[in-house]
Design a protein around this motif. Structure first.
Motif, mmCIF file in Angstrom:
data_model
loop_
_atom_site.group_PDB
_atom_site.id
_atom_site.type_symbol
_atom_site.label_atom_id
_atom_site.label_comp_id
_atom_site.label_asym_id
_atom_site.label_seq_id
_atom_site.Cartn_x
_atom_site.Cartn_y
_atom_site.Cartn_z
ATOM 1 N N GLY A 1 6.751 14.365 -44.787
ATOM 2 C CA GLY A 1 7.014 12.939 -45.050
ATOM 3 C C GLY A 1 7.976 12.840 -45.861
ATOM 4 O O GLY A 1 9.222 11.381 -45.882
ATOM 5 N N ILE A 2 8.938 13.893 -46.678
ATOM 6 C CA ILE A 2 9.997 13.956 -47.132
ATOM 7 C C ILE A 2 11.080 13.644 -46.242
ATOM 8 O O ILE A 2 11.868 13.976 -46.691
ATOM 9 N N ALA A 3 11.152 15.340 -45.759
ATOM 10 C CA ALA A 3 12.075 15.401 -45.058
ATOM 11 C C ALA A 3 12.067 14.324 -43.738
ATOM 12 O O ALA A 3 13.527 13.621 -43.100
ATOM 13 N N ALA A 4 11.334 13.485 -43.031
ATOM 14 C CA ALA A 4 11.177 12.184 -42.868
ATOM 15 C C ALA A 4 12.105 10.960 -43.433
ATOM 16 O O ALA A 4 12.907 10.577 -42.717
ATOM 17 N N SER A 5 11.898 11.161 -44.121
ATOM 18 C CA SER A 5 12.078 10.134 -45.630
ATOM 19 C C SER A 5 13.230 9.970 -45.226
ATOM 20 O O SER A 5 15.351 8.783 -45.361
ATOM 21 N N LEU A 6 14.624 11.400 -45.432
ATOM 22 C CA LEU A 6 15.450 11.589 -45.743
ATOM 23 C C LEU A 6 16.187 11.615 -44.845
ATOM 24 O O LEU A 6 17.585 11.367 -44.582
ATOM 25 N N GLY A 7 15.534 12.148 -44.027
ATOM 26 C CA GLY A 7 16.565 11.928 -41.922
ATOM 27 C C GLY A 7 16.350 10.800 -41.920
ATOM 28 O O GLY A 7 17.651 9.839 -41.267
ATOM 29 N N ALA A 8 15.428 9.779 -41.737
ATOM 30 C CA ALA A 8 15.660 8.246 -42.167
ATOM 31 C C ALA A 8 16.861 7.476 -42.385
ATOM 32 O O ALA A 8 17.808 6.221 -42.109
ATOM 33 N N ALA B 1 15.592 -0.096 -48.965
ATOM 34 C CA ALA B 1 14.226 0.365 -50.338
ATOM 35 C C ALA B 1 13.649 0.513 -50.009
ATOM 36 O O ALA B 1 12.731 1.491 -50.656
ATOM 37 N N LEU B 2 12.819 0.294 -48.533
ATOM 38 C CA LEU B 2 11.694 0.969 -47.693
ATOM 39 C C LEU B 2 11.776 3.067 -47.969
ATOM 40 O O LEU B 2 10.862 3.410 -48.310
ATOM 41 N N LEU B 3 12.582 2.637 -47.481
ATOM 42 C CA LEU B 3 13.318 4.500 -46.835
ATOM 43 C C LEU B 3 12.753 5.554 -48.338
ATOM 44 O O LEU B 3 12.064 5.934 -48.081
ATOM 45 N N ALA B 4 13.535 4.891 -49.129
ATOM 46 C CA ALA B 4 14.071 5.389 -50.705
ATOM 47 C C ALA B 4 12.371 5.381 -51.264
ATOM 48 O O ALA B 4 11.511 6.441 -51.496
ATOM 49 N N THR B 5 11.429 4.754 -51.217
ATOM 50 C CA THR B 5 10.194 4.333 -51.595
ATOM 51 C C THR B 5 9.296 5.267 -50.821
ATOM 52 O O THR B 5 8.523 6.111 -51.759
ATOM 53 N N LEU B 6 9.695 5.408 -49.790
ATOM 54 C CA LEU B 6 8.950 6.336 -49.049
ATOM 55 C C LEU B 6 8.715 8.338 -49.381
ATOM 56 O O LEU B 6 8.169 8.405 -49.283
ATOM 57 N N LEU C 1 2.525 8.762 -41.105
ATOM 58 C CA LEU C 1 3.536 8.792 -41.737
ATOM 59 C C LEU C 1 3.862 7.431 -41.937
ATOM 60 O O LEU C 1 4.647 6.679 -42.411
ATOM 61 N N LEU C 2 3.500 6.993 -39.867
ATOM 62 C CA LEU C 2 4.135 5.650 -39.776
ATOM 63 C C LEU C 2 2.679 4.683 -40.823
ATOM 64 O O LEU C 2 3.740 3.450 -40.775
ATOM 65 N N LEU D 1 3.724 0.553 -47.259
ATOM 66 C CA LEU D 1 4.047 -0.054 -48.886
ATOM 67 C C LEU D 1 4.805 -1.038 -48.537
ATOM 68 O O LEU D 1 5.425 -1.416 -49.239
ATOM 69 N N GLY D 2 6.244 -1.124 -46.744
ATOM 70 C CA GLY D 2 6.651 -2.086 -46.638
ATOM 71 C C GLY D 2 6.090 -3.876 -46.668
ATOM 72 O O GLY D 2 6.298 -4.329 -47.791
ATOM 73 N N VAL D 3 4.620 -3.883 -46.916
ATOM 74 C CA VAL D 3 3.548 -4.912 -47.188
ATOM 75 C C VAL D 3 3.560 -5.104 -48.146
ATOM 76 O O VAL D 3 3.760 -6.183 -48.826
ATOM 77 N N ALA D 4 3.026 -4.043 -49.025
ATOM 78 C CA ALA D 4 2.860 -4.121 -50.575
ATOM 79 C C ALA D 4 3.969 -4.715 -51.005
ATOM 80 O O ALA D 4 4.407 -5.645 -51.889
ATOM 81 N N GLY D 5 4.888 -4.400 -50.501
ATOM 82 C CA GLY D 5 6.701 -4.600 -51.217
ATOM 83 C C GLY D 5 6.972 -5.661 -50.725
ATOM 84 O O GLY D 5 7.494 -7.148 -52.182
ATOM 85 N N TRP D 6 6.478 -6.137 -49.644
ATOM 86 C CA TRP D 6 7.268 -7.689 -48.765
ATOM 87 C C TRP D 6 5.945 -8.336 -50.243
ATOM 88 O O TRP D 6 6.303 -10.027 -50.968
ATOM 89 N N LEU D 7 4.434 -7.751 -50.369
ATOM 90 C CA LEU D 7 4.072 -9.365 -51.196
ATOM 91 C C LEU D 7 3.714 -8.745 -52.625
ATOM 92 O O LEU D 7 3.922 -9.972 -53.159
ATOM 93 N N LEU D 8 4.503 -8.014 -53.229
ATOM 94 C CA LEU D 8 5.089 -8.010 -54.966
ATOM 95 C C LEU D 8 6.010 -9.104 -55.236
ATOM 96 O O LEU D 8 5.875 -9.270 -55.614
ATOM 97 N N LEU D 9 7.137 -8.761 -54.393
ATOM 98 C CA LEU D 9 7.920 -9.770 -54.436
ATOM 99 C C LEU D 9 8.205 -11.187 -54.317
ATOM 100 O O LEU D 9 8.186 -12.168 -54.951
ATOM 101 N N GLY D 10 7.005 -11.344 -53.267
ATOM 102 C CA GLY D 10 6.675 -12.517 -53.037
ATOM 103 C C GLY D 10 5.879 -13.115 -54.609
ATOM 104 O O GLY D 10 5.860 -14.315 -54.435
ATOM 105 N N ALA D 11 5.423 -12.225 -54.696
ATOM 106 C CA ALA D 11 4.371 -12.670 -56.017
ATOM 107 C C ALA D 11 5.358 -13.007 -57.317
ATOM 108 O O ALA D 11 5.034 -13.959 -57.799
ATOM 109 N N LEU D 12 6.456 -12.204 -57.193
ATOM 110 C CA LEU D 12 7.294 -12.363 -58.367
ATOM 111 C C LEU D 12 7.667 -13.317 -58.101
ATOM 112 O O LEU D 12 8.064 -14.253 -59.064
#
Length: 489
Positions: A91-98, A112-117, A220-221, A227-238
């Protein structure tokens, strides 16, 4: 494999695991901030990216999975702990590679999503490694050795990725910098895959690797989607709550993080009366945390207060250590040398002393030494601020700071490890270590405002006093003895 039978091989293994966990940290924090600045992102937005380092505070949400669930495929041959370590490293290698492939930062949401991953899988690796470390060496002496080894690797990797990431980016671009670190992050995977079969497993290595890698790709997918959906929901809630972009969300984060602990505190009288078969104690999600409060009772609240205070001074000092040196007239090159060679050497020496002290001394004496060494490391910046600039002053101050923090960090990790129930090592260690840095990191957000009010002198006197204050807790917390009961049915 146990600490008693193979101490040298285990120490080498945990140096590697510490290296794996330390390598990505600056790539989704400090180095990422420099990358975003280079692409013209405003400082307010860069500050919001800094919230990613708070993710480990929430690791108690998924830590029980590491204790109780096998990774498909990998667990057949490598066992539960190693399976999670191998998944996290992929997961770490894939995230940094992306992040290397998207290094132009054309979409900040993707960045932001890739850094969070990357932060998520780094934290997961730490949870798995901590659980395995506690299982392999449950005693104080064994923990001292493995903790020192783990922190040697961790701190070395942090320095390497920070320096190498910026230097490579300066010469070959951000894609090359993240690509190189992603490659380094992948190196421990074949080492783990080459180790002997787990004693409790019976599968074949090739089959386990084939199925495990396929399952890892799916996981990983799925984690990226969640995490993408969670981030979208969090930003919407804020946004729905009227929190404007760039506004401080510290009170919201603090409330969310403290909520489970406040709930446990109010429920303590009921928790203390629970029997071994009570649903709250046998729950896969809540059981490990209820168990901690059940074992320690009301003194659990004192333990949580102690772990919050013990490293608070270090966190505050780290927030302004670079700024005070720049304000005193030291150049970036001078600070770079101090934070590279001097800080790394001093940190590793401090970790070694901390590991030695916990292996040889009573725990209370080691904790007191760590608190006082940390206090001196914080107070030394008062001397630096009042003394004319000199390379000797800079190097001595940096060395005492990092040496004290390394010593205190090693002792603290051992102490937290000895508090946990060996039945739930990953989950309970995640609970304690996450809580330990919650309040300090949130207070550190206001470090600049505090310095404006009381100056650098007052700020570092305060941070040192907070570190020394840990000694005041020792007569009480060292009396904490967990109660024991038969295991739940």
């Amino acid at each position: 494999m146990t600490a008693a039978r193979a101490p040298a091989s285990l120490m080498a293994l945990f140096v590697m695991l510490g290296f794996s966990a330390g390598l990505p940290f600056f790539m989704f924090s400090t180095v990422l901030g420099a990358r975003l600045q280079a692409h013209g992102v405003d400082i307010v937005t860069i500050g919001l990216f800094g919230a990613i380092i708070l993710l480990p505070t929430f690791k108690f949400l998924w830590a029980p999975l590491v204790d109780q669930v096998d990774v498909p495929g990998f667990a057949r041959f490598f066992g539960r702990r190693r399976g999670w370590l191998m998944l996290a490293q992929l997961g770490i290698a894939a995230s940094l590679g992306a992040m290397a492939l998207t290094s132009a930062d054309r979409s900040l949401a993707v960045t932001a999503l890739l850094a969070t991953l990357a932060a998520f899988w780094t934290t997961t690796l730490e949870v798995a490694a901590d659980g395995w470390r506690i299982e392999l060496a449950p005693g104080q002496a064994g923990q001292g050795r493995l903790t020192a080894a783990n922190l040697w690797g961790y701190r070395s990797a942090m320095m390497l990725s920070s320096t190498a990431g910026l230097v490579i980016a300066d010469r070959a671009g951000w894609a090359a910098a993240y690509g190189v670190v992603a490659g380094l992050a992948a190196l421990p995977f074949p080492v783990l895959a080459a180790l002997a079969r787990d004693p409790h497993a019976s599968g074949r290595r090739g089959v386990a690797l084939g199925i495990g890698i396929g399952a890892a790709a799916a996981i990983l997918l799925a984690s990226a989607a969640v995490l993408g959906v969670a981030g979208w929901l969090l930003l919407g809630a804020l946004a729905a709550a009227g929190v404007a972009p760039g506004a401080s969300v510290t009170p919201v984060v603090l409330a969310l993080c403290l909520l489970p602990f406040v709930a446990m505190a109010f429920a303590l009288p009921r928790i203390e009366r629970l029997g071994p078969d009570a649903p709250l104690r046998t729950s896969a999600a809540a059981g490990p945390y209820v168990d901690f409060f059940w074992r320690y009772g009301r003194i659990a609240l004192l333990l949580l207060a102690f772990v919050s205070v013990y490293r608070m001074g270090d966190v505050l000092t780290n927030a302004l250590s670079t700024l005070v040196r720049r304000s005193r007239g030291y150049s970036l090159t001078q600070i770079g040398v101090a934070d590279g060679v001097v800080a790394l050497a001093a940190s590793l020496i401090g970790v070694a002393i901390g590991g030695w002290a916990t292996a040889r001394w009573p725990l209370g004496r080691a904790l007191a030494l760590g608190a006082l060494a940390s206090a001196v490391g914080n107070w030394v910046f008062v001397w630096l601020w009042r003394t004319p600039p000199s390379p000797l002053v800079l190097y001595v101050a940096t060395g005492l700071d990092q040496g004290g923090h390394g010593l205190a960090g090693a002792v603290f990790v051992v102490y937290l490890s000895l508090l946990v129930n060996p039945r739930f090592p990953a989950a309970q260690y995640a609970l304690l270590s996450g809580f330990a840095f919650l309040l300090p990191r949130l207070i550190a957000v206001a470090a600049g405002a505090i310095q404006v009010r009381i100056g650098y002198d007052g700020f570092f006197l305060l941070s040192g006093a907070l570190s020394a204050a840990g000694v005041l807790f020792l007569p009480l917390v060292l009396r904490a003895e967990p109660r024991h009961d038969e295991e739940p049915a």
